[in-house]
Design a protein around this motif. Structure first.
Motif, PDB file in Angstrom:
ATOM      1  N   GLY A  17      -7.149   5.756   1.534  1.00 39.78           N
ATOM      2  CA  GLY A  17      -7.446   4.797   0.487  1.00 39.78           C
ATOM      3  C   GLY A  17      -7.270   3.420   0.977  1.00 39.78           C
ATOM      4  N   SER A  18      -7.119   2.581   0.294  1.00 40.72           N
ATOM      5  CA  SER A  18      -6.885   1.228   0.808  1.00 40.72           C
ATOM      6  C   SER A  18      -5.513   0.776   0.367  1.00 40.72           C
ATOM      7  N   VAL A  19      -4.909  -0.088   1.162  1.00 40.23           N
ATOM      8  CA  VAL A  19      -3.552  -0.509   0.863  1.00 40.23           C
ATOM      9  C   VAL A  19      -3.409  -1.984   1.177  1.00 40.23           C
ATOM     10  N   THR A  20      -2.326  -2.555   0.687  1.00 40.03           N
ATOM     11  CA  THR A  20      -1.963  -3.898   1.088  1.00 40.03           C
ATOM     12  C   THR A  20      -0.708  -3.814   1.919  1.00 40.03           C
ATOM     13  N   MET A  21      -0.784  -4.266   3.141  1.00 42.00           N
ATOM     14  CA  MET A  21       0.371  -4.303   4.031  1.00 42.00           C
ATOM     15  C   MET A  21       0.473  -5.725   4.549  1.00 42.00           C
ATOM     16  N   ALA A  22       1.635  -6.305   4.496  1.00 41.64           N
ATOM     17  CA  ALA A  22       1.731  -7.684   4.939  1.00 41.64           C
ATOM     18  C   ALA A  22       3.086  -7.977   5.522  1.00 41.64           C
ATOM     19  N   ASN A 467       3.594   4.068   0.325  1.00 41.21           N
ATOM     20  CA  ASN A 467       3.423   3.807  -1.097  1.00 41.21           C
ATOM     21  C   ASN A 467       2.434   4.822  -1.664  1.00 41.21           C
ATOM     22  N   SER A 468       2.157   4.723  -2.949  1.00 41.33           N
ATOM     23  CA  SER A 468       1.352   5.746  -3.612  1.00 41.33           C
ATOM     24  C   SER A 468      -0.125   5.667  -3.257  1.00 41.33           C
ATOM     25  N   ASN A 469      -0.520   4.691  -2.465  1.00 42.58           N
ATOM     26  CA  ASN A 469      -1.905   4.557  -2.024  1.00 42.58           C
ATOM     27  C   ASN A 469      -2.032   4.942  -0.548  1.00 42.58           C
ATOM     28  N   SER A 470      -1.247   5.905  -0.109  1.00 45.52           N
ATOM     29  CA  SER A 470      -1.191   6.255   1.311  1.00 45.52           C
ATOM     30  C   SER A 470      -2.481   6.916   1.772  1.00 45.52           C
ATOM     31  N   SER A 471      -2.717   6.828   3.090  1.00 47.16           N
ATOM     32  CA  SER A 471      -3.950   7.320   3.700  1.00 47.16           C
ATOM     33  C   SER A 471      -3.749   7.335   5.210  1.00 47.16           C
ATOM     34  N   TYR A 472      -4.727   7.832   5.934  1.00 48.14           N
ATOM     35  CA  TYR A 472      -4.646   7.763   7.395  1.00 48.14           C
ATOM     36  C   TYR A 472      -4.563   6.309   7.894  1.00 48.14           C
ATOM     37  N   PRO A 473      -5.417   5.398   7.403  1.00 52.67           N
ATOM     38  CA  PRO A 473      -5.261   4.009   7.853  1.00 52.67           C
ATOM     39  C   PRO A 473      -3.887   3.432   7.541  1.00 52.67           C
ATOM     40  N   GLN A 474      -3.316   3.800   6.376  1.00 54.83           N
ATOM     41  CA  GLN A 474      -1.983   3.293   6.072  1.00 54.83           C
ATOM     42  C   GLN A 474      -0.953   3.846   7.045  1.00 54.83           C
ATOM     43  N   TYR A 475      -1.075   5.125   7.377  1.00 53.20           N
ATOM     44  CA  TYR A 475      -0.105   5.686   8.322  1.00 53.20           C
ATOM     45  C   TYR A 475      -0.223   5.043   9.703  1.00 53.20           C
ATOM     46  N   ARG A 476      -1.420   4.619  10.082  1.00 52.36           N
ATOM     47  CA  ARG A 476      -1.520   3.859  11.329  1.00 52.36           C
ATOM     48  C   ARG A 476      -0.656   2.604  11.229  1.00 52.36           C
ATOM     49  N   ILE A 477      -0.765   1.892  10.100  1.00 52.78           N
ATOM     50  CA  ILE A 477      -0.010   0.654   9.922  1.00 52.78           C
ATOM     51  C   ILE A 477       1.495   0.921   9.865  1.00 52.78           C
ATOM     52  N   THR A 478       1.916   1.880   9.043  1.00 45.56           N
ATOM     53  CA  THR A 478       3.359   2.086   8.853  1.00 45.56           C
ATOM     54  C   THR A 478       4.028   2.677  10.097  1.00 45.56           C
ATOM     55  N   THR A 479       3.323   3.513  10.848  1.00 41.78           N
ATOM     56  CA  THR A 479       3.934   4.036  12.081  1.00 41.78           C
ATOM     57  C   THR A 479       4.055   2.950  13.140  1.00 41.78           C
ATOM     58  N   VAL A 506      -8.660   6.781  14.541  1.00 44.34           N
ATOM     59  CA  VAL A 506      -8.271   6.025  13.342  1.00 44.34           C
ATOM     60  C   VAL A 506      -8.349   4.546  13.723  1.00 44.34           C
ATOM     61  N   PRO A 507      -9.235   3.781  13.126  1.00 39.28           N
ATOM     62  CA  PRO A 507      -9.524   2.432  13.622  1.00 39.28           C
ATOM     63  C   PRO A 507      -8.430   1.426  13.308  1.00 39.28           C
ATOM     64  N   ALA A 508      -8.461   0.328  14.048  1.00 39.73           N
ATOM     65  CA  ALA A 508      -7.533  -0.769  13.795  1.00 39.73           C
ATOM     66  C   ALA A 508      -7.754  -1.317  12.390  1.00 39.73           C
ATOM     67  N   GLN A 509      -6.648  -1.779  11.762  1.00 40.61           N
ATOM     68  CA  GLN A 509      -6.684  -2.255  10.389  1.00 40.61           C
ATOM     69  C   GLN A 509      -6.396  -3.759  10.329  1.00 40.61           C
ATOM     70  N   ASN A 511      -4.596  -6.982   9.542  1.00 43.21           N
ATOM     71  CA  ASN A 511      -3.186  -7.345   9.397  1.00 43.21           C
ATOM     72  C   ASN A 511      -2.224  -6.251   9.853  1.00 43.21           C
ATOM     73  N   GLU A 512      -2.667  -5.342  10.733  1.00 48.79           N
ATOM     74  CA  GLU A 512      -1.718  -4.353  11.240  1.00 48.79           C
ATOM     75  C   GLU A 512      -0.731  -5.028  12.185  1.00 48.79           C
ATOM     76  N   PRO A 513       0.459  -4.456  12.369  1.00 51.27           N
ATOM     77  CA  PRO A 513       1.472  -5.080  13.229  1.00 51.27           C
ATOM     78  C   PRO A 513       0.997  -5.214  14.669  1.00 51.27           C
ATOM     79  N   THR A 514       1.535  -6.187  15.330  1.00 54.05           N
ATOM     80  CA  THR A 514       1.335  -6.346  16.770  1.00 54.05           C
ATOM     81  C   THR A 514       2.705  -6.401  17.426  1.00 54.05           C
ATOM     82  N   CYS A 515       2.744  -6.217  18.728  1.00 52.72           N
ATOM     83  CA  CYS A 515       4.024  -6.202  19.438  1.00 52.72           C
ATOM     84  C   CYS A 515       3.871  -6.892  20.773  1.00 52.72           C
ATOM     85  N   SER A 516       4.825  -7.755  21.083  1.00 52.53           N
ATOM     86  CA  SER A 516       4.906  -8.364  22.414  1.00 52.53           C
ATOM     87  C   SER A 516       6.362  -8.353  22.818  1.00 52.53           C
TER      88      SER A 516
END
Length: 517
Positions: A17-22, A467-479, A506-509, A511-516
């Motif tokens: 589904g779609s989610v808001t992650m920020a 959150n209750s709008n979880s999905s594969y794209p959301q799991y990419r973001i949260t993991t 599973v494509p990039a989303q 505002n997904e997190p980045t790491c350096s």
């Protein structure tokens, strides 16, 4: 946990589904008290989250009629997760939940918000009665055995929020056992959505899978019961009567897998081992996160096992042998863990993959020679006489997709587990399989695994951001956020999570997190 009665050790024998992650645009921190004593981490997290909510950042999609209810804080080491529910004009909002993540310093570092649009000015006076909504919900089942509660909600799971009734009914649907929540429009009676809660699949004893095992049970005046002395909600019972199995001499089971008590030996031992895994690997107190578990009921007259939100029902294979293995019962209790983390049961056709990760992790933790750790599901119990029913290393080998696509969210939920299972295998074992066989990728890449314990820690911490709008794209973001939070300043695990998601398409989303480093 404080022990309430003397320890009873049982040795049981089993056969094979779609989610808001920020990222928050500002740093909110509760800081210190007015004296020199530091605030404890949970109190600090609560205070920080309150400040975040009070500032009403755009990511919350807040309206002037919204109020927010802080829930119990969930913690992993020095990371805290503060879940919230939402009401609109004092009516609970379905899909209005969110989570605020804080770090060791008490700074808010991430928000996970289910709601994607702000609710406008809508009436909260229903035109349809609760009784009529309940009748509509009952009509979704072929036969009804029980009617649970019907409550008024605002359904914000789509772009246009609607006033609705949420009604839960039990019975059968299409020949299968069902516990179904039906969302009924409170104005015109349309069915807006449904959620199915039934998720498919020193004494001595003798079980059917795990060989000689030890577990704790409870002594009472007339003998011993398959009830955990510390987790009294963990019992193993006869599914026909809901009566706990007891023994005068602390001997349970006879090694015959078609006997219900024997099935209980395996399932009960496995459940206690999963509790130990949760504590040692994930800092979680029981399957429900509050020191509790769920009843195991062996004797379901079906080639199936399921969790329905209140219990695990355990059936048999085509030979009549009960399904007590870690990758089956551990999977069903994985649904229980999923249901009792923020957002409830994972959506977007991800729930079966989520539960499979707990089955695989529990099997690895037990490390039994009678059911050696692997990444296939159901091979030991041989559910339908054809061996395993899912293969996490190569889902396509058993008919599921290895790669995520637009059709994944529309597939049957077990088939849709393929991309998630494949991702978890690559994260844990890598493309060379680390002794489990090579795993293909969808982009011909190479991934180096981090090990199943680390993979499970990342997965679980991602679930605490769910959150209750979880999905594969959301799991990419949260993991990704979980990996970044668990190893600050070190991007190794983050990069592996990223590579594994890329490897299953599973494509990039946005505002997904980045790491350096």
């Amino acid at each position: 946990m404080k022990r309430r009665i003397p320890l009873i050790i049982v040795v049981a024998t089993a056969t094979a589904g779609s989610v808001t992650m920020a990222v928050l645009s500002h740093t909110a921190s509760a800081g210190q008290t007015t004296d020199t004593a530091p605030v404890d981490a949970v109190t600090l997290a609560k205070s920080t989250a309150q400040k975040v909510v009070a500032s009403r950042p755009q990511s919350l999609q807040a309206s002037q009629w919204d109020d927010y209810q802080q829930q119990a804080v969930l913690s992993y080491q020095d990371i805290n997760y503060v879940p919230y529910t939402r009401t609109y004009k004092d009516v609970p909002v379905l899909g209005g939940d969110f989570v605020v993540q804080t770090n060791a310093a008490g700074d808010a570092t991430w928000t996970s918000v289910a709601q994607t649009t702000t609710i406008g000015d809508i009436s909260v006076e229903p035109e349809l009665t609760a009784a009529k909504a309940t009748r509509i919900a009952k009509a979704q089942l072929d036969a009804v055995t029980k009617v649970e509660e019907t409550t008024l909600v605002v359904d914000a799971t789509t772009q246009d929020a609607r006033l609705a009734w949420s009604a839960t009914v039990d019975g059968t649907r299409d020949g299968d056992i069902s516990r179904l929540t039906v969302i009924v429009d409170a104005i015109d009676g349309d069915v807006l959505g449904t959620t199915e809660h039934v998720s498919e699949a020193t004494g001595t004893g003798e079980g059917a899978i795990y060989g000689d095992v030890q577990f704790e049970d409870t002594q009472f005046r007339q003998g011993f019961a398959l009830q955990d002395p510390d987790v009294d909600s963990l019992v193993c019972q006869d599914a026909a009567t809901n009566e706990t199995f007891v023994s005068q001499d602390n001997q349970f089971g006879d090694g015959d897998g078609t006997e219900e008590e024997t099935g209980c030996v395996d399932a009960y031992f496995m459940a206690q081992q999963q509790i130990a895994m949760l504590a040692q690997w994930l800092d979680r107190d029981g399957q429900d996160g509050q020191g509790g578990s769920f009843p195991l009921r062996v004797g379901l007259q079906d080639t199936n096992a399921f969790f329905d939100g209140t219990q695990v029902q355990i059936g048999f294979n085509t030979r009549g042998e009960f399904l007590g293995s870690a990758d089956v019962v551990g999977h069903e209790l994985g649904h229980a863990i999923d249901a009792t983390t923020p957002g409830g049961i994972s959506g977007g056709n991800t729930s079966e993959f989520v539960a499979d990760t707990f089955g695989a992790a529990t099997e690895a933790f037990i490390n039994s020679p009678n059911d050696e750790p692997d990444f296939t599901v159901g091979e030991e119990v041989d559910l339908i006489g054809q061996g395993a029913i899912r293969d996490m290393r190569d889902p396509s080998a058993l008919g599921s997709d290895n790669c995520f696509s637009n059709r994944t969210a529309r597939e049957e939920v077990h088939d849709a587990a393929g991309p998630g299972n494949h991702w978890f295998f690559l994260l844990a074992q890598g493309t060379d399989g680390n002794g489990q066989g090579e795993s293909p990728t969808c982009n011909n890449s190479t991934v180096t695994g981090v090990g199943i314990e680390t993979a499970m820690k990342i997965m679980f911490n991602a679930m605490l951001l769910k959150n209750s709008n979880s999905s594969y794209p959301q799991y990419r973001i949260t993991t990704l956020q979980a990996a970044k939070s668990l190893t600050p300043g070190d991007c190794t695990d983050f990069d592996t999570v990223l590579a594994a998601w890329d490897a299953v398409n599973v494509p990039a989303q946005r505002n997904e997190p980045t790491c350096s480093a």
